[in-house]
Design a protein around this motif. Sequence first.
Motif, mmCIF file in Angstrom:
data_model
loop_
_atom_site.group_PDB
_atom_site.id
_atom_site.type_symbol
_atom_site.label_atom_id
_atom_site.label_comp_id
_atom_site.label_asym_id
_atom_site.label_seq_id
_atom_site.Cartn_x
_atom_site.Cartn_y
_atom_site.Cartn_z
ATOM 1 N N MET A 1 30.810 27.594 24.720
ATOM 2 C CA MET A 1 31.198 28.011 26.054
ATOM 3 C C MET A 1 32.683 27.709 26.221
ATOM 4 S SD MET A 1 29.732 26.793 29.793
ATOM 5 C CE MET A 1 28.060 26.902 29.279
ATOM 6 N N SER A 2 33.433 28.685 26.674
ATOM 7 C CA SER A 2 34.870 28.482 26.867
ATOM 8 C C SER A 2 35.142 27.975 28.281
ATOM 9 C CB SER A 2 35.614 29.789 26.623
ATOM 10 O OG SER A 2 35.229 30.754 27.574
ATOM 11 N N PHE A 3 36.296 27.370 28.435
ATOM 12 C CA PHE A 3 36.674 26.859 29.741
ATOM 13 C C PHE A 3 37.132 27.998 30.642
ATOM 14 C CE2 PHE A 3 37.241 23.238 26.874
ATOM 15 C CZ PHE A 3 36.368 22.359 27.483
ATOM 16 N N THR A 4 37.016 27.790 31.928
ATOM 17 C CA THR A 4 37.383 28.806 32.904
ATOM 18 C C THR A 4 38.880 29.086 32.816
ATOM 19 O OG1 THR A 4 35.624 28.021 34.348
ATOM 20 C CG2 THR A 4 37.314 29.407 35.343
ATOM 21 N N GLN A 5 39.218 30.362 32.746
ATOM 22 C CA GLN A 5 40.609 30.787 32.658
ATOM 23 C C GLN A 5 41.103 31.216 34.038
ATOM 24 O OE1 GLN A 5 42.304 30.552 29.717
ATOM 25 N NE2 GLN A 5 40.403 29.608 29.003
ATOM 26 N N PRO A 6 42.371 30.966 34.342
ATOM 27 C CA PRO A 6 42.906 31.382 35.643
ATOM 28 C C PRO A 6 42.757 32.878 35.907
ATOM 29 C CG PRO A 6 44.452 29.918 34.538
ATOM 30 C CD PRO A 6 43.366 30.216 33.557
ATOM 31 N N GLY A 7 42.909 33.687 34.870
ATOM 32 C CA GLY A 7 42.785 35.132 35.045
ATOM 33 C C GLY A 7 41.401 35.553 35.511
ATOM 34 N N GLN A 8 40.377 34.833 35.050
ATOM 35 C CA GLN A 8 39.015 35.130 35.489
ATOM 36 C C GLN A 8 38.876 34.881 36.985
ATOM 37 O OE1 GLN A 8 37.074 32.335 32.911
ATOM 38 N NE2 GLN A 8 36.579 33.893 31.375
ATOM 39 N N LEU A 9 39.443 33.783 37.450
ATOM 40 C CA LEU A 9 39.345 33.441 38.871
ATOM 41 C C LEU A 9 40.164 34.404 39.731
ATOM 42 C CD1 LEU A 9 39.547 29.549 38.655
ATOM 43 C CD2 LEU A 9 37.515 30.994 38.798
ATOM 44 N N VAL A 10 41.350 34.753 39.261
ATOM 45 C CA VAL A 10 42.187 35.688 40.012
ATOM 46 C C VAL A 10 41.510 37.058 40.097
ATOM 47 C CG1 VAL A 10 44.389 36.936 39.988
ATOM 48 C CG2 VAL A 10 44.345 34.484 39.532
ATOM 49 N N GLY A 11 40.952 37.514 38.984
ATOM 50 C CA GLY A 11 40.259 38.812 38.981
ATOM 51 C C GLY A 11 39.070 38.822 39.929
ATOM 52 N N ALA A 12 38.270 37.759 39.891
ATOM 53 C CA ALA A 12 37.112 37.676 40.785
ATOM 54 C C ALA A 12 37.560 37.623 42.244
ATOM 55 C CB ALA A 12 36.272 36.448 40.448
ATOM 56 N N GLY A 13 38.627 36.880 42.505
ATOM 57 C CA GLY A 13 39.147 36.792 43.871
ATOM 58 C C GLY A 13 39.660 38.128 44.375
ATOM 59 N N LEU A 14 40.332 38.870 43.512
ATOM 60 C CA LEU A 14 40.835 40.189 43.917
ATOM 61 C C LEU A 14 39.700 41.167 44.191
ATOM 62 C CD1 LEU A 14 43.928 40.640 41.570
ATOM 63 C CD2 LEU A 14 43.926 40.274 44.050
ATOM 64 N N ILE A 15 38.660 41.106 43.383
ATOM 65 C CA ILE A 15 37.499 41.969 43.637
ATOM 66 C C ILE A 15 36.872 41.617 44.984
ATOM 67 C CG2 ILE A 15 35.139 42.484 42.882
ATOM 68 C CD1 ILE A 15 36.222 42.236 39.983
ATOM 69 N N GLY A 16 36.696 40.322 45.252
ATOM 70 C CA GLY A 16 36.149 39.897 46.543
ATOM 71 C C GLY A 16 37.022 40.320 47.704
ATOM 72 N N LEU A 17 38.325 40.215 47.531
ATOM 73 C CA LEU A 17 39.266 40.595 48.587
ATOM 74 C C LEU A 17 39.149 42.080 48.913
ATOM 75 C CD1 LEU A 17 42.796 39.339 49.072
ATOM 76 C CD2 LEU A 17 42.480 41.787 49.020
ATOM 77 N N VAL A 18 39.170 42.919 47.898
ATOM 78 C CA VAL A 18 39.120 44.372 48.118
ATOM 79 C C VAL A 18 37.793 44.776 48.755
ATOM 80 C CG1 VAL A 18 39.068 46.607 46.929
ATOM 81 C CG2 VAL A 18 40.793 44.912 46.322
ATOM 82 N N VAL A 19 36.691 44.242 48.226
ATOM 83 C CA VAL A 19 35.373 44.599 48.759
ATOM 84 C C VAL A 19 35.240 44.152 50.215
ATOM 85 C CG1 VAL A 19 32.903 44.136 48.544
ATOM 86 C CG2 VAL A 19 34.240 44.689 46.521
ATOM 87 N N ALA A 81 29.699 23.904 37.268
ATOM 88 C CA ALA A 81 31.134 23.901 37.545
ATOM 89 C C ALA A 81 31.731 25.294 37.379
ATOM 90 C CB ALA A 81 31.836 22.902 36.619
ATOM 91 N N LYS A 82 31.372 25.981 36.291
ATOM 92 C CA LYS A 82 31.895 27.326 36.063
ATOM 93 C C LYS A 82 31.419 28.289 37.141
ATOM 94 C CE LYS A 82 32.296 29.029 31.918
ATOM 95 N NZ LYS A 82 33.716 29.183 31.692
ATOM 96 N N ALA A 83 30.134 28.214 37.487
ATOM 97 C CA ALA A 83 29.594 29.098 38.520
ATOM 98 C C ALA A 83 30.238 28.822 39.872
ATOM 99 C CB ALA A 83 28.081 28.939 38.608
ATOM 100 N N SER A 84 30.468 27.565 40.169
ATOM 101 C CA SER A 84 31.068 27.203 41.456
ATOM 102 C C SER A 84 32.501 27.674 41.565
ATOM 103 C CB SER A 84 31.011 25.689 41.656
ATOM 104 O OG SER A 84 29.685 25.268 41.754
ATOM 105 N N SER A 85 33.287 27.495 40.508
ATOM 106 C CA SER A 85 34.676 27.942 40.588
ATOM 107 C C SER A 85 34.747 29.459 40.713
ATOM 108 C CB SER A 85 35.483 27.433 39.391
ATOM 109 O OG SER A 85 34.968 27.916 38.177
ATOM 110 N N LEU A 86 33.859 30.160 40.024
ATOM 111 C CA LEU A 86 33.831 31.620 40.121
ATOM 112 C C LEU A 86 33.361 32.072 41.506
ATOM 113 C CD1 LEU A 86 34.365 34.206 38.552
ATOM 114 C CD2 LEU A 86 32.005 34.138 37.782
ATOM 115 N N ALA A 87 32.314 31.431 42.018
ATOM 116 C CA ALA A 87 31.836 31.764 43.371
ATOM 117 C C ALA A 87 32.898 31.430 44.414
ATOM 118 C CB ALA A 87 30.541 31.020 43.675
ATOM 119 N N GLY A 88 33.583 30.315 44.219
ATOM 120 C CA GLY A 88 34.663 29.947 45.135
ATOM 121 C C GLY A 88 35.785 30.975 45.118
ATOM 122 N N ALA A 89 36.107 31.497 43.932
ATOM 123 C CA ALA A 89 37.156 32.516 43.840
ATOM 124 C C ALA A 89 36.733 33.805 44.548
ATOM 125 C CB ALA A 89 37.471 32.802 42.372
ATOM 126 N N ILE A 90 35.493 34.208 44.336
ATOM 127 C CA ILE A 90 34.994 35.417 44.999
ATOM 128 C C ILE A 90 35.016 35.235 46.515
ATOM 129 C CG2 ILE A 90 32.941 36.845 45.376
ATOM 130 C CD1 ILE A 90 32.262 36.311 42.378
#
Length: 154
Positions: A1-19, A81-90
């Motif tokens: 399992m790889s560590f969470t990358q900033p780009g993943q969080l930014v991408g998820a946040g942008l998708i949440g923002l647009v939607v 932790a990974k799910a939470s950071s991703l959900a937080g970004a969204i």
Amino acid sequence: MSFTQPGQLVGAGLIGLVVAYLLARLGYSDLPTLPVFSGVTLLLVALIELVLALVLRPRVLRKPGTEPVESLTAARAVALAKASSLAGAIMTGCWLGLLGYLLPMLEVVHAARQDTLTAIIGAISAAALIASGLWLEHVLRNPDDPEEPDEPEE
């Protein structure tokens, strides 16, 4: 399992923002006023993760008098932790998308004032969830693993 990358969080946040922005444009007038503290549940999850990180950190570092963390427990906590950071970004994106819709209409629509406060509280809570998720993930890194991969010798 790889560590969470900033780009993943930014991408998820942008998708949440647009939607969220598009959904607000389509149906905001049909919604009731949002409860002011509706985003605080994310802050509660962030606090639980903070406590979990504080409990697990000495165990991961193998401090004297502590029991080592079982590998299955560590894997579950990393997944959380990974799910939470991703959900937080969204959710940060969603709250910011709603905020982007509400700010131009603050003076025109009375309900937009209270909903703006709700969006600000929600965005702060979601950002706290990102931070706690990333910190918990950092705490659970194996102390025996090198921080950077070794460069191949030539």
